[in-house]
Scaffold this active site. Structure first.
Site, PDB file in Angstrom:
ATOM      1  N   LYS A 246      30.854 -84.058  -1.900  1.00  0.00           N
ATOM      2  CA  LYS A 246      31.700 -84.369  -3.055  1.00  0.00           C
ATOM      3  C   LYS A 246      32.518 -85.627  -2.726  1.00  0.00           C
ATOM      4  O   LYS A 246      31.929 -86.656  -2.446  1.00  0.00           O
ATOM      5  CB  LYS A 246      32.544 -83.149  -3.420  1.00  0.00           C
TER       6      LYS A 246
ATOM      7  N   ARG B 120      24.228 -83.803   0.751  1.00  0.00           N
ATOM      8  CA  ARG B 120      24.399 -82.479   0.152  1.00  0.00           C
ATOM      9  C   ARG B 120      24.397 -81.429   1.265  1.00  0.00           C
ATOM     10  O   ARG B 120      23.405 -81.305   1.988  1.00  0.00           O
ATOM     11  CB  ARG B 120      23.216 -82.253  -0.802  1.00  0.00           C
TER      12      ARG B 120
ATOM     13  N   TYR C 181      12.299 -79.081  13.958  1.00  0.00           N
ATOM     14  CA  TYR C 181      12.807 -77.699  13.895  1.00  0.00           C
ATOM     15  C   TYR C 181      13.831 -77.508  15.008  1.00  0.00           C
ATOM     16  O   TYR C 181      13.575 -77.881  16.151  1.00  0.00           O
ATOM     17  CB  TYR C 181      11.665 -76.687  14.077  1.00  0.00           C
TER      18      TYR C 181
ATOM     19  N   ASP D 240      38.642 -72.445   0.703  1.00  0.00           N
ATOM     20  CA  ASP D 240      37.371 -73.029   0.258  1.00  0.00           C
ATOM     21  C   ASP D 240      37.701 -74.415  -0.290  1.00  0.00           C
ATOM     22  O   ASP D 240      37.977 -74.594  -1.470  1.00  0.00           O
ATOM     23  CB  ASP D 240      36.712 -72.150  -0.804  1.00  0.00           C
TER      24      ASP D 240
HETATM   25  C1  LIG Z   1      35.085 -74.264  -4.512  1.00  0.00           C
HETATM   26  C2  LIG Z   1      33.617 -74.336  -4.296  1.00  0.00           C
HETATM   27  N1  LIG Z   1      33.032 -73.507  -3.418  1.00  0.00           N
HETATM   28  C3  LIG Z   1      31.727 -73.534  -3.175  1.00  0.00           C
HETATM   29  C4  LIG Z   1      30.901 -74.421  -3.826  1.00  0.00           C
HETATM   30  C5  LIG Z   1      29.432 -74.354  -3.579  1.00  0.00           C
HETATM   31  O1  LIG Z   1      28.841 -75.502  -3.093  1.00  0.00           O
HETATM   32  P1  LIG Z   1      27.269 -75.690  -3.210  1.00  0.00           P
HETATM   33  O2  LIG Z   1      26.968 -76.042  -4.616  1.00  0.00           O
HETATM   34  O3  LIG Z   1      26.964 -76.770  -2.220  1.00  0.00           O
HETATM   35  O4  LIG Z   1      26.633 -74.385  -2.820  1.00  0.00           O
HETATM   36  C6  LIG Z   1      31.441 -75.305  -4.754  1.00  0.00           C
HETATM   37  C7  LIG Z   1      30.567 -76.240  -5.478  1.00  0.00           C
HETATM   38  O5  LIG Z   1      30.932 -76.919  -6.397  1.00  0.00           O
HETATM   39  C8  LIG Z   1      32.830 -75.262  -5.002  1.00  0.00           C
HETATM   40  O6  LIG Z   1      33.407 -76.095  -5.882  1.00  0.00           O
END
Ligand SMILES: Cc1ncc(COP(=O)(O)O)c(C=O)c1O
Length: 439
Positions: free
Chosen positions: A261, A267, A86, A232
């Site tokens: 990815k 993850r 933790y 993002d």
């Molecule tokens: C552009 C974008 N933002 C956010 C996410 C969210 O990621 P997670 O599935 O790890 O929450 C994804 C997931 O595919 C994504 O493609």
């Protein structure tokens, strides 16, 4: 850890060679130790599931654009005793005792991420890409603020204003779109909407857009209207790490990303920003949106960042794009309508309708043949398209020749020329030559 060492003794660390590698033993025949030694004895039912999933992953084609095969070293960190720890707070300022070792691991992850992406600050604690976006909004916005983002029908993520998601409920999202002819982001519309709505933040990023976002353009518009710019980069961040896509860090106030990815880590999520926003971002992650950090995942992120800094990873990232271009070109030649006419990244979106099949049926037929991919919204189209990517197959060391073969196989299955059964056999034969974790 030792189990993983034994289970995944060698790994095709991609070396930039596009010719097919020598056929190796499939993973199942050479890596039985993990489940038989421990898990199978204690929990045979769960061990069977792990084996079955490993078999599925290694004998079908993984074309889901968001997936990859992380390395044995990343898996080792994930399965390590750091999972027991933790560690609320940040290195040197924890709410729990006994953090002296995990502090070092988290500092290493932060330093490696900063160096890899040229960022002044990195927060590596976000549990996922969505949590990273949530924290970015929490750092910069108040409930009710207006946010301009790519509309969901054009490839915006759920966290970009879906009514089913916190983002759509807590903020006032305005969606920009893509040009009906070219499929490219409509910059005139972005500027027009920004000037009309004066958003507090502009988001650039997508789940399905196959081209690069023009970060300099978005920065310019954000400055014009006094908005924050949030990139993002969940999808392209691995390409950025390998120098195969533009880096949003110099342009965006905050960059959100996933680590699982193309980046090929565990993850999880990550946030990059300037020193000016460091404290706000850190507080937005913990304690605002999360509790204890997942130290095993953070250690695995550090391992992945270390791998991503190597020339082998740069070669991999460029090969991912080269493979996607070839696959897109051959899918188009087979008659699929490839959105934007191609790709700059690992990701391809295509409408299979010209072959007489809709996206959902197409996904089902391909799945029956062992070709695993997603459906996605089609910009300005009816029904669903297909979304696929080359990150995982490139980790398996497949090159352009295999992309040509995959495109032909997909087209034959979609046209109904090839029964799923023989096509499935062909997929088995292809994947047998490229095991993700060869012994
Ligand atoms: C552009 C974008 N933002 C956010 C996410 C969210 O990621 P997670 O599935 O790890 O929450 C994804 C997931 O595919 C994504 O493609």
């Amino acid at each position: 850890m030792r189990l993983y060492d034994r289970a995944y003794r060698t790994y095709p660390a991609y070396i930039g060679n596009t010719s097919p590698p020598t056929v190796r033993e499939p993973v199942m025949s050479v890596t039985p130790t993990l489940e038989t030694d421990v898990l199978r004895r204690q929990d045979p039912a769960m061990a069977e599931l792990l084996l079955a999933e490993r078999d599925r992953q290694s004998t079908t084609l993984q074309l889901i654009a968001a997936e990859n095969f992380c390395s044995p070293a990343v898996l080792a960190a994930l399965g390590s005793p750091l999972a027991n720890k933790y560690a609320e707070g940040y290195p040197g300022a924890r709410h729990h005792g006994g953090c002296e070792i995990v502090d070092v691991a988290e500092r290493a992850a932060i330093d490696r991420a900063r160096e890899l992406f040229g960022a002044e600050h990195a927060n590596v604690q976000s549990h996922s890409g969505s949590s990273a976006v949530l924290a970015a909004y929490a750092a910069l916005l108040r409930p009710g603020d207006t946010v301009l983002a790519l509309g969901l029908p054009y490839g915006g993520h759920l966290t970009h204003g879906s009514p089913a998601n916190f983002s759509g409920r807590w903020f006032d999202f305005v969606g920009y779109g893509v040009d009906a002819e070219t499929g490219l982001v409509d910059h005139d519309q972005v500027r027009h909407l920004a000037l009309g709505h004066r958003p507090k933040a502009i988001v650039c990023g997508s789940i399905a857009y196959p081209r690069h976002f023009d970060y300099a353009f978005f920065r310019e518009v954000a400055d014009e209207v006094g908005a924050y710019l949030i990139a993002d980069a969940a999808h392209p961040i691995g390409l950025v790490a390998g120098g195969a896509a533009p880096n949003p860090v110099p342009y965006a106030d905050i960059v959100c990303a996933t680590t699982h990815k193309v980046l090929r880590g565990p993850r999880g999520g990550m946030i990059l920003c300037g020193s000016d926003l460091a404290e706000r971002v850190d507080r937005a992650v913990f304690p605002f949106t999360q509790g204890g950090a997942q130290m095993h995942t953070i250690a695995a992120k550090a391992v992945a960042f270390g791998e991503a800094a190597t020339p082998a990873f740069a070669a991999y990232a460029h090969q991912v794009v080269a493979n996607a271009r070839v696959l897109a070109g051959h899918l188009a030649a087979e008659g699929l309508a490839v959105i934007t006419g191609g790709t700059d990244t690992h990701l391809i979106t295509a409408d299979p309708a010209p072959l007489g099949v809709d996206g959902r049926t197409a996904r089902g037929r391909l799945a029956a043949a062992g070709i695993v991919l997603d459906c996605c919204a089609l910009p300005h189209g009816d029904g669903r398209g297909l979304r696929l990517g080359t990150a995982a197959v490139t980790t398996q060391a497949m090159g352009e020749a295999e992309m040509v073969r995959i495109a032909a196989l997909m087209a034959a299955v979609l046209r109904g020329e090839s029964d799923p059964a023989p096509a499935r056999d062909e997929v088995r034969a292809l994947t047998a030559g490229f095991p993700p974790y060869p012994g």
